[in-house]
Structures are given as C-alpha cells and as structure tokens.
Design an enzyme around this catalytic site. Structure first.
Site, mmCIF file in Angstrom:
data_model
loop_
_atom_site.group_PDB
_atom_site.id
_atom_site.type_symbol
_atom_site.label_atom_id
_atom_site.label_comp_id
_atom_site.label_asym_id
_atom_site.label_seq_id
_atom_site.Cartn_x
_atom_site.Cartn_y
_atom_site.Cartn_z
ATOM 1 N N THR A 187 0.808 -1.213 0.000
ATOM 2 C CA THR A 187 0.000 0.000 0.000
ATOM 3 C C THR A 187 0.843 1.265 0.000
ATOM 4 O O THR A 187 1.855 1.326 0.689
ATOM 5 C CB THR A 187 -0.817 0.024 1.306
ATOM 6 N N ARG A 247 -13.060 -9.274 -0.342
ATOM 7 C CA ARG A 247 -12.162 -8.963 0.782
ATOM 8 C C ARG A 247 -11.736 -7.495 0.727
ATOM 9 O O ARG A 247 -11.344 -6.975 -0.305
ATOM 10 C CB ARG A 247 -10.931 -9.863 0.720
ATOM 11 N N GLY A 306 -9.260 -4.711 2.865
ATOM 12 C CA GLY A 306 -8.225 -4.593 3.888
ATOM 13 C C GLY A 306 -8.395 -3.322 4.705
ATOM 14 O O GLY A 306 -9.479 -2.746 4.795
ATOM 15 N N ASP A 307 -7.301 -2.885 5.274
ATOM 16 C CA ASP A 307 -7.326 -1.700 6.139
ATOM 17 C C ASP A 307 -7.349 -0.388 5.358
ATOM 18 O O ASP A 307 -7.797 0.637 5.882
ATOM 19 C CB ASP A 307 -6.085 -1.702 7.033
ATOM 20 N N THR A 332 0.662 0.055 6.350
ATOM 21 C CA THR A 332 0.914 -0.811 5.204
ATOM 22 C C THR A 332 1.123 -2.226 5.732
ATOM 23 O O THR A 332 1.410 -2.421 6.909
ATOM 24 C CB THR A 332 2.150 -0.313 4.424
ATOM 25 N N GLY A 333 0.960 -3.197 4.870
ATOM 26 C CA GLY A 333 1.140 -4.577 5.309
ATOM 27 C C GLY A 333 -0.184 -5.313 5.375
ATOM 28 O O GLY A 333 -1.155 -4.923 4.719
ATOM 29 N N GLY A 335 -3.534 -6.125 6.094
ATOM 30 C CA GLY A 335 -4.579 -5.222 6.558
ATOM 31 C C GLY A 335 -5.428 -5.762 7.680
ATOM 32 O O GLY A 335 -5.915 -5.000 8.523
HETATM 33 N N1 GLY Z 1 -2.646 -3.040 3.533
HETATM 34 C C1 GLY Z 1 -3.372 -3.357 2.402
HETATM 35 C C2 GLY Z 1 -4.269 -4.487 2.526
HETATM 36 O O1 GLY Z 1 -4.123 -5.335 3.395
HETATM 37 O O2 GLY Z 1 -5.164 -4.604 1.715
#
Ligand code: GLY
Length: 341
Positions: A201, A229, A231-232, A252-253, A255
């Site tokens: 991200t 799905r 994410g964050d 980042t990472g 989520g």
């Molecule tokens: N950090 C991005 C995701 O997990 O989608």
C-alpha cells in the site's frame, strides 16, 4: 520545530507510566533519532513513495493545500503499471477482478473512501469526491463504480497482461502464503520480470505551509484475495487517520491485523498522549505482536506517522520497510524503517 526531548516533555502530562511500561524491546533500539522537517513536508510508505512525494511536493512547494498534495502524490503509483500493489496493474482477486481500495482525509476531519472499486484507475480521486460531494464517508463495489462513472471517471480494464499472467500462475496452486514485505502479492513464485516493486500500500501524509495536515492511502489489496475482501486501506482509523491538532498516521502490510488494532487511529492517539511519531508507531506494532506473537513473526505491518510539528517516524514488524520523506532541503530521502524483529 521542537526537539525530541522537548516534545516528550511537552506531552509528558498525557503519557501514563503504565502506557510506557512493558514494551517489547527492539534489536535496533540504539538509534532513537527521529526526523524533523520544517513545513511543508510530505512522507510516504515504501520506495515508490519517493516518486509519489515528488508529485506532492509540486503542490506543497508553491503553498498548495496538503489535501491536493496527497491526492496528486498517490495518483503516481496508482498510474504506474509496473506497480502490482496499487491502482491499474495491481494483482486481481482470486476470480481475476482487480478491485481497488482507497481513502483520504483532510485537516477538518472530513474523509472519503471507496472499497472494492473496479474499472477506475484512480480510486483516491473517487474517494475525494465521496468526501466532497456526498453526505457519506464510504462507497463500495457497484455503488462506488456507479458514482465514479456518474462523475466522469473513465471505465477501463485494470488487469494488465502481466497481472493476468501472475494470477494464472497463482491459480495453479491457489496457495495463500504471504511473503514478508510482499504481502500484497501473496505470491509464492518470483515476482514478474521487469517489476521493480515488491511492496504494498501507499500511505501518504502531508503538512502544508499553513500547518494543515492531510493523508491518503490507496491499494489493490492483498493479491488473489477472496472476492469481496477489503483490507485496512479504505478504512478510516485503520489504514489512515488524520487529526489536525495532533498529526496523521497511515499503515501498510497485512490489513487484517491493522484493522484489528485500529492501527492508524491508535498511532494518532498515542501522539496525542505525547509519544513522538516513531514511538507511537512502535507501540502500535507491539500491540499487534502481543496479540498474536507467532503470526506476527510471519507477516509485515508498518506504520508511518507525521505530527503537527513536522516530526515524522515509522516502525514495522519486520525489517525491510522503507519510507520516503520530502521537504525543502531534501526531496528524495528514503529511510529504512526500524522494526521489531
Ligand atoms: N494493507 C493493504 C491491505 O491489506 O489490503
């Protein structure tokens, strides 16, 4: 500009002794320097943050608004077809659909977000329009697409031949096995030839010349994810949070772990209590590690933060996290983030 010591002291009243105790020690804890820049300043996650920062800087250096800067900045990786984790060219979900997530937040606490948006190359600009043109914060899927098309965004195929090839390769085994610092590929074979990016991200935070903060966050999410799905990254408080009185944070990472800790909001609230940015990011990382110690050793999560004084910092679970910094003295600074493991 204030010194780190002064900052800690100035915020000390808000930091309880309890909250500062019991942190997991980190191997590279010797160097506790943190970065500080006179405003304007912009910071962004990963190596591709350097190019994104340059675009943001064009806005900031002329006295532009931080909101315009972060939007312009993250549009760069969104448009980069070699970037398989953000925007057009991003890896698709397990059914072959490229679905994008993004959010944006301004100095007044206004925010906008889109999730599972298909066929639109710049989700960040749609997120901004959600913020500015609707009474809502978040639009998802079909509704987000309809809104984008109604507002003049071009419908296009986001699945590049390279991403399609990678997806078809993945279909042979259909194995979810996140690789550290390559979470968004979840891809067990080598990355594609010519693809210089293996990251995740983009989260960006900017403090403009008037002292106002904004942030943006955009991604194609975990590659080959389940259909639907999210994410964050499009979730305010998880992938991004900005409080103009205090500072901003982005993540980042993987989520799912960021959502479970409401990570970016946590980092900003820790800064409100007096934590410098790097310390706040570290505390958020430690919470993830404490909740699931075994899992935390196998994934990457990184936080990046910028406070109202122009102090910035980052911290990640694993080595390898980088972030880019841009201000009047240095426009292309790339810093290796510290990590827990
Ligand atoms: N950090 C991005 C995701 O997990 O989608």
């Amino acid at each position: 500009m204030i010194s780190r010591r002064k900052f800690i002291l100035s915020g000390a009243a808000g930091v309880s002794a309890l909250s500062l105790r019991g942190r997991v020690p980190v191997p590279d804890d010797k160097n506790t320097d943190i970065g500080t820049a006179n405003k304007p300043v912009v910071i962004a996650t990963w190596d591709f943050g350097v190019a994104a920062n340059r675009a943001a800087w064009k806005v900031l250096k002329n006295g532009g608004r931080s909101l315009d800067a972060v939007e312009a900045g993250v549009r760069v990786p969104e448009a980069d077809l070699k970037n398989v984790t953000v925007g057009k060219g991003g890896y698709p979900d397990r059914d072959g659909h490229v679905t994008l997530d993004a959010c944006i937040m301004d100095e007044q606490g206004n925010c906008g977000s889109v999730a599972a948006l298909e066929y639109i190359a710049h989700p960040i600009s749609v997120a901004r329009l959600v913020m500015e043109k609707t009474p809502h914060v978040m639009l998802v899927g079909e509704g987000a697409l309809q809104f984008a098309l109604d507002n003049g965004f071009k419908r296009e195929n986001l699945l590049t031949p390279e991403a399609e090839k990678a997806w078809k390769e993945w279909l042979k085994e259909k194995k979810y096995q996140p690789i550290i610092n390559i979470e968004n590929t979840s891809f067990t074979t080598e990355r594609l030839p010519g693809n210089e990016y293996n990251h995740d991200t983009i989260g960006m935070l900017a403090l403009d010349a008037t002292g106002n903060l904004s942030g943006a966050c955009t991604t194609s999410g975990m590659a080959f994810k389940m259909r639907g799905r999210i994410g964050d990254s499009p979730i305010i408080g998880a992938g991004l949070y900005v409080d103009n009185e205090v500072g901003g944070a982005t993540a980042t990472g993987v989520g799912e772990e960021v959502i479970r800790t409401v990570g970016s909001f946590l980092v900003v609230e820790l800064m409100r209590q007096g934590y410098p940015p790097e310390e706040a990011c570290r505390e958020a990382v430690v919470r993830i590690a404490k909740k699931k110690p075994d899992m935390a050793k196998q994934i990457q999560v990184g936080f990046l933060a910028l406070n109202k004084e122009g102090e910035y910092g980052a911290f990640a679970l694993q080595k390898g996290f980088s972030y880019a910094v841009c201000h009047r003295e240095r426009q292309d600074l790339l810093i290796r983030g510290k990590s827990l493991y």
